[in-house]
Motif scaffolding. Sequence first.
Motif, mmCIF file in Angstrom:
data_model
loop_
_atom_site.group_PDB
_atom_site.id
_atom_site.type_symbol
_atom_site.label_atom_id
_atom_site.label_comp_id
_atom_site.label_asym_id
_atom_site.label_seq_id
_atom_site.Cartn_x
_atom_site.Cartn_y
_atom_site.Cartn_z
ATOM 1 N N MET A 1 0.826 -1.202 0.000
ATOM 2 C CA MET A 1 0.000 0.000 0.000
ATOM 3 C C MET A 1 0.863 1.257 0.000
ATOM 4 N N LYS A 2 1.961 1.228 0.742
ATOM 5 C CA LYS A 2 2.870 2.369 0.769
ATOM 6 C C LYS A 2 3.475 2.626 -0.608
ATOM 7 N N LEU A 3 3.896 1.568 -1.301
ATOM 8 C CA LEU A 3 4.495 1.726 -2.625
ATOM 9 C C LEU A 3 3.484 2.202 -3.660
ATOM 10 N N ARG A 4 2.237 1.761 -3.530
ATOM 11 C CA ARG A 4 1.224 2.097 -4.514
ATOM 12 C C ARG A 4 0.523 3.421 -4.241
ATOM 13 N N TRP A 5 0.699 3.984 -3.061
ATOM 14 C CA TRP A 5 -0.155 5.075 -2.615
ATOM 15 C C TRP A 5 -0.172 6.233 -3.610
ATOM 16 N N HIS A 6 0.997 6.648 -4.094
ATOM 17 C CA HIS A 6 1.039 7.803 -4.993
ATOM 18 C C HIS A 6 0.593 7.447 -6.407
ATOM 19 N N CYS A 7 0.441 6.140 -6.691
ATOM 20 C CA CYS A 7 -0.003 5.705 -8.013
ATOM 21 C C CYS A 7 -1.508 5.486 -8.057
ATOM 22 N N GLU A 8 -2.162 5.433 -6.907
ATOM 23 C CA GLU A 8 -3.570 5.051 -6.871
ATOM 24 C C GLU A 8 -4.480 6.264 -6.772
ATOM 25 N N ARG A 9 -5.677 6.094 -7.280
ATOM 26 C CA ARG A 9 -6.714 7.099 -7.155
ATOM 27 C C ARG A 9 -7.304 7.039 -5.752
ATOM 28 N N PRO A 10 -8.026 8.078 -5.326
ATOM 29 C CA PRO A 10 -8.595 8.075 -3.970
ATOM 30 C C PRO A 10 -9.460 6.856 -3.671
ATOM 31 N N ALA A 11 -10.289 6.434 -4.625
ATOM 32 C CA ALA A 11 -11.146 5.275 -4.377
ATOM 33 C C ALA A 11 -10.320 4.019 -4.124
ATOM 34 N N GLU A 12 -9.248 3.859 -4.876
ATOM 35 C CA GLU A 12 -8.375 2.700 -4.668
ATOM 36 C C GLU A 12 -7.678 2.786 -3.315
ATOM 37 N N GLN A 13 -7.265 3.992 -2.930
ATOM 38 C CA GLN A 13 -6.608 4.182 -1.635
ATOM 39 C C GLN A 13 -7.541 3.818 -0.486
ATOM 40 N N VAL A 14 -8.805 4.242 -0.584
ATOM 41 C CA VAL A 14 -9.777 3.952 0.471
ATOM 42 C C VAL A 14 -9.978 2.447 0.608
ATOM 43 N N HIS A 15 -10.126 1.747 -0.509
ATOM 44 C CA HIS A 15 -10.351 0.299 -0.445
ATOM 45 C C HIS A 15 -9.099 -0.441 0.036
ATOM 46 N N SER A 16 -7.922 0.036 -0.352
ATOM 47 C CA SER A 16 -6.684 -0.580 0.130
ATOM 48 C C SER A 16 -6.548 -0.415 1.636
ATOM 49 N N SER B 1 -11.926 -4.431 -6.015
ATOM 50 C CA SER B 1 -11.751 -4.374 -4.562
ATOM 51 C C SER B 1 -13.043 -4.119 -3.811
ATOM 52 N N VAL B 2 -14.155 -3.945 -4.524
ATOM 53 C CA VAL B 2 -15.422 -3.599 -3.879
ATOM 54 C C VAL B 2 -15.903 -4.712 -2.949
ATOM 55 N N PHE B 3 -15.504 -5.950 -3.211
ATOM 56 C CA PHE B 3 -15.953 -7.072 -2.383
ATOM 57 C C PHE B 3 -15.525 -6.938 -0.926
ATOM 58 N N ILE B 4 -14.520 -6.103 -0.654
ATOM 59 C CA ILE B 4 -13.993 -6.021 0.703
ATOM 60 C C ILE B 4 -15.041 -5.484 1.675
ATOM 61 N N GLY B 5 -15.974 -4.625 1.177
ATOM 62 C CA GLY B 5 -17.033 -4.115 2.041
ATOM 63 C C GLY B 5 -17.934 -5.207 2.578
ATOM 64 N N PRO B 6 -18.585 -5.992 1.686
ATOM 65 C CA PRO B 6 -19.392 -7.105 2.179
ATOM 66 C C PRO B 6 -18.592 -8.126 2.977
ATOM 67 N N TRP B 7 -17.299 -8.262 2.645
ATOM 68 C CA TRP B 7 -16.528 -9.252 3.396
ATOM 69 C C TRP B 7 -16.237 -8.788 4.820
ATOM 70 N N ILE B 8 -16.028 -7.495 5.011
ATOM 71 C CA ILE B 8 -15.887 -6.978 6.376
ATOM 72 C C ILE B 8 -17.185 -7.210 7.148
ATOM 73 N N LEU B 9 -18.322 -6.974 6.485
ATOM 74 C CA LEU B 9 -19.609 -7.252 7.137
ATOM 75 C C LEU B 9 -19.731 -8.732 7.492
ATOM 76 N N THR B 10 -19.216 -9.598 6.631
ATOM 77 C CA THR B 10 -19.238 -11.033 6.931
ATOM 78 C C THR B 10 -18.541 -11.329 8.248
ATOM 79 N N ASP B 11 -17.365 -10.756 8.450
ATOM 80 C CA ASP B 11 -16.634 -10.996 9.691
ATOM 81 C C ASP B 11 -17.326 -10.351 10.894
ATOM 82 N N ILE B 12 -17.947 -9.188 10.677
ATOM 83 C CA ILE B 12 -18.695 -8.566 11.775
ATOM 84 C C ILE B 12 -19.832 -9.480 12.228
ATOM 85 N N PHE B 13 -20.631 -9.940 11.281
ATOM 86 C CA PHE B 13 -21.756 -10.807 11.629
ATOM 87 C C PHE B 13 -21.276 -12.145 12.182
ATOM 88 N N TRP B 14 -20.203 -12.664 11.631
ATOM 89 C CA TRP B 14 -19.648 -13.930 12.117
ATOM 90 C C TRP B 14 -19.213 -13.783 13.575
#
Length: 298
Positions: free
Chosen positions: A63-78, A190-203
Amino acid sequence: MHGIHGHPYGARSKPQCSAGSGLQLEDASFLCWLLKDAGWVLLCPQISLPAAMGAILLESHDMKLRWHCERPAEQVHSLAALIWLLGNAVWMASELCLLPSPEEGRHFPWYQAAILRDDAASYNAGQAVAQLFFGCGISMLIVFYLCSWRWMRQWPQSGGDLEGLRRPIAHDDEPAALIWGIVTAEVYTSVFIGPWILTDIFWSLDLTWLSLLSAVIAMCFVGDCLRRFGGPLFFAELLWLIANAIWIFSEEALGDAFRSPRIAGAAMLGAAFVIVLLMPNKSRMATSQRPLCNSAKI
């Protein structure tokens, strides 16, 4: 007046990063994710704890190496993925070190009881810390999505040209294909990470069916990426999600009465590991190579 450079989902110019070759940090991190979960589902701390540490270090460095190469949306998901990984590691360590394991399905030749001591209260405290990480990650994504949705509603009235979203990102002859007309392919993977975080919360809250529902939603996103872009990495990610769903059902619905579902989940994680390890010239998308920073490879 808002122009193309302000689009929250990243359809704008971005810093050029040269394409990498060899084993990418992102793939190495995913290999550690798979090892972590394989060790965890089999209750083998000798594998899962070092793998979790490796995944956190590699993900942070990538994430540190990619940070300046990524758009804000990619940074948020990372960042959300890294926060989830930290919480997941805390939860795993708490379970392996402190959770009593009277269930037959949690007994293996290498694991009969918690590493440190049977202490349900301390385990619950560790689980609460993990839930705090998960809550931070999903809250950050929700705030980002709401702000982006509000911005996109206002953007056309402020003079933005929706057709302009399709102009090139990196090269003059390569138009930026937008998924559903609003999100770039890089972000969509990377959008799947949102529902997957919810999966762990509910689990973690023992809400079995909500957890499985969130897992299915995450599978749909990854499955759609596999359909759209192809490539073995998406297939490996799908195997990873399915293995975790089997694990959830075994632990929550079956009460860990049997070892076989855990073994089946570990086998699927092992298959995903082999797929990622043997991928030639790894790239997340078969049709277009994801931009990489010069040093984002090992």
